[in-house]
Design a protein around this motif. Structure first.
Motif, short mmCIF file in Angstrom:
data_model
loop_
_atom_site.label_atom_id
_atom_site.label_comp_id
_atom_site.label_asym_id
_atom_site.label_seq_id
_atom_site.Cartn_x
_atom_site.Cartn_y
_atom_site.Cartn_z
N LEU A 1 0.83 -1.21 0.00
CA LEU A 1 0.00 0.00 0.00
C LEU A 1 0.86 1.26 0.00
O LEU A 1 0.44 2.31 -0.48
CB LEU A 1 -0.90 0.01 1.24
CG LEU A 1 -2.08 -0.95 1.24
CD1 LEU A 1 -2.67 -1.06 2.65
CD2 LEU A 1 -3.15 -0.50 0.26
N ASP A 2 2.04 1.17 0.62
CA ASP A 2 2.88 2.34 0.86
C ASP A 2 2.24 3.27 1.90
O ASP A 2 2.51 4.47 1.93
CB ASP A 2 3.15 3.11 -0.44
CG ASP A 2 4.31 4.09 -0.30
OD1 ASP A 2 5.21 3.80 0.50
OD2 ASP A 2 4.29 5.14 -0.99
N HIS A 3 1.37 2.74 2.71
CA HIS A 3 0.84 3.42 3.89
C HIS A 3 0.24 2.33 4.79
O HIS A 3 0.11 1.18 4.36
CB HIS A 3 -0.21 4.48 3.52
CG HIS A 3 -1.40 3.94 2.79
ND1 HIS A 3 -1.59 4.11 1.44
CD2 HIS A 3 -2.47 3.21 3.20
CE1 HIS A 3 -2.71 3.52 1.07
NE2 HIS A 3 -3.27 2.96 2.11
N HIS A 4 -0.09 2.69 6.00
CA HIS A 4 -0.68 1.70 6.90
C HIS A 4 -2.12 1.39 6.48
O HIS A 4 -2.90 2.30 6.21
CB HIS A 4 -0.68 2.21 8.35
CG HIS A 4 0.66 2.15 9.00
ND1 HIS A 4 1.58 3.17 8.92
CD2 HIS A 4 1.25 1.17 9.74
CE1 HIS A 4 2.67 2.83 9.58
NE2 HIS A 4 2.50 1.62 10.09
N TYR A 5 -2.44 0.10 6.47
CA TYR A 5 -3.85 -0.28 6.33
C TYR A 5 -4.60 0.32 7.52
O TYR A 5 -4.10 0.29 8.65
CB TYR A 5 -3.99 -1.81 6.33
CG TYR A 5 -5.40 -2.27 6.61
CD1 TYR A 5 -6.36 -2.24 5.62
CD2 TYR A 5 -5.77 -2.68 7.89
CE1 TYR A 5 -7.67 -2.63 5.90
CE2 TYR A 5 -7.06 -3.08 8.17
CZ TYR A 5 -8.01 -3.04 7.17
OH TYR A 5 -9.29 -3.40 7.45
N PHE A 6 -5.77 0.86 7.28
CA PHE A 6 -6.51 1.47 8.38
C PHE A 6 -8.01 1.25 8.20
O PHE A 6 -8.48 0.86 7.13
CB PHE A 6 -6.20 2.97 8.49
CG PHE A 6 -6.72 3.79 7.34
CD1 PHE A 6 -6.00 3.90 6.16
CD2 PHE A 6 -7.94 4.46 7.43
CE1 PHE A 6 -6.47 4.66 5.09
CE2 PHE A 6 -8.42 5.23 6.37
CZ PHE A 6 -7.67 5.32 5.21
N LEU A 7 -8.73 1.50 9.28
CA LEU A 7 -10.18 1.53 9.18
C LEU A 7 -10.69 2.76 9.93
O LEU A 7 -10.13 3.18 10.94
CB LEU A 7 -10.82 0.24 9.69
CG LEU A 7 -10.63 -0.25 11.11
CD1 LEU A 7 -11.63 0.43 12.05
CD2 LEU A 7 -10.86 -1.76 11.17
N MET A 8 -11.76 3.34 9.36
CA MET A 8 -12.41 4.49 9.98
C MET A 8 -13.77 4.04 10.50
O MET A 8 -14.45 3.24 9.85
CB MET A 8 -12.61 5.62 8.95
CG MET A 8 -11.33 6.21 8.42
SD MET A 8 -11.62 7.38 7.05
CE MET A 8 -12.28 8.78 7.94
#
Length: 313
Positions: A186-193
């Motif tokens: 992803l080149d960033h952290h997987y996240f959830l909102m």
């Protein structure tokens, strides 16, 4: 970034440089395309435009097969936020219906790219296909571009990091709990909102303050059961902790009502509830464990904190 949910909302965009696609995850390959359309737009005093679709076309075209068990890396709100951070200037979200799926490639080009957007340049990823029966491709766009007066560019496969980074690959890594691998793609952290709610009453009675997070969309991909090292951000509050996921099943066994996502902060216990929270994942650190006593649980939480402190700064 301007967001349009209907072609009727479109305002005049100067010298649009356009790309299309689902962009689920906004991964490193997607960012390469956004970077390219932004550079091209600057060269012609224009603006970048992404046309994307909701719901995901596979959900509409194959509801009982390929779309049935498709879980997405991002909710719509998460994707909009990632595209904003990537520097995109205009986002057009078209409602994808069975009727829209019958739009031919020439109608898509003529009615949307030319008549609605007046596109000056169109950029597509390697081997991109579009339109009814996926009949449109780079060669077709290039041919129509000579007639309608727009240029077309295909980003070579090797320019997207010489590796076929795909949303499918990232979804697989997440479903296997391989967070670090997914984050690299992803080149960033997987996240959830989601909305932050009070946590378990049972733990609260043991003087352990936790918080629950509700996912926003049924098809949001949630990693498998286990305990994860995470960082949470809520209205200016930011702290490290662990996240326990229970009943994150896939396919017919999936039930959003039974899924439980619970956060335990190591330090800041005064996090405001009933607010939007962003949870960024670093690593799956262990399975959920049974504890014979409160003391055993506290000892394990101390071990978890040491591990997370070494991992997240």
């Amino acid at each position: 970034m301007k967001v349009f949910h209907d072609l009727g909302e479109l305002i005049s965009i100067p010298n649009p440089v356009v790309t299309t696609g689902s962009f689920d995850g906004v991964h490193v390959g997607h960012k390469a395309i956004i970077g390219r359309i932004n550079r091209l737009a600057r060269e012609i005093q224009g603006e970048s435009v992404l046309i994307t679709f909701h719901p995901h076309p596979r959900k509409v075209l194959y509801p009982e097969t390929a779309g049935k068990d498709l879980y997405l890396i991002n909710s719509q709100r998460e994707k909009v936020e990632l595209l904003r951070k990537a520097g995109l200037q205009n986002l057009v979200i078209l409602t994808f219906t069975a009727e829209f799926s019958k739009t031919t490639s020439i109608d898509f080009i003529r009615n949307i790219l030319v008549n609605k957007l007046n596109a000056k340049k169109i950029v597509i990823g390697f081997n991109h296909q579009f339109g009814f029966n996926r009949e449109g491709n780079f060669e077709f766009l290039d041919e129509l571009g000579k007639y309608y007066g727009f240029e077309v560019e295909e980003i070579p496969e090797q320019d997207i990091h010489n590796e076929t980074v795909s949303s499918t690959l990232i979804r697989k890594a997440l479903q296997e709990g391989k967070i670090q691998r997914a984050n690299a793609y992803l080149d960033h952290h997987y996240f959830l909102m989601g909305n932050l709610l009070p946590g378990s009453q049972e733990l609260k009675e043991l003087q352990i303050q936790t918080f629950q997070i509700a996912i926003e969309e049924e098809c949001k991909l949630v990693p498998p059961d286990g305990v994860y090292a995470v960082k949470i951000e809520v209205r200016g509050h930011s702290c490290k902790g662990i996240l326990n996921i229970k009943n994150s099943r896939y396919g017919n066994e999936r039930s959003a009502d039974e899924m439980k996502i619970e956060f335990y902060p190591f330090t800041d216990q005064s996090i405001p509830v009933n607010q939007d929270a962003i949870v960024s994942f670093s690593k799956r650190i262990r399975d959920e464990l049974p504890f014979a006593s409160l003391e055993e649980l506290k000892v394990q939480l101390k071990k978890d904190q040491t591990m997370v402190d070494d991992m997240i700064y």
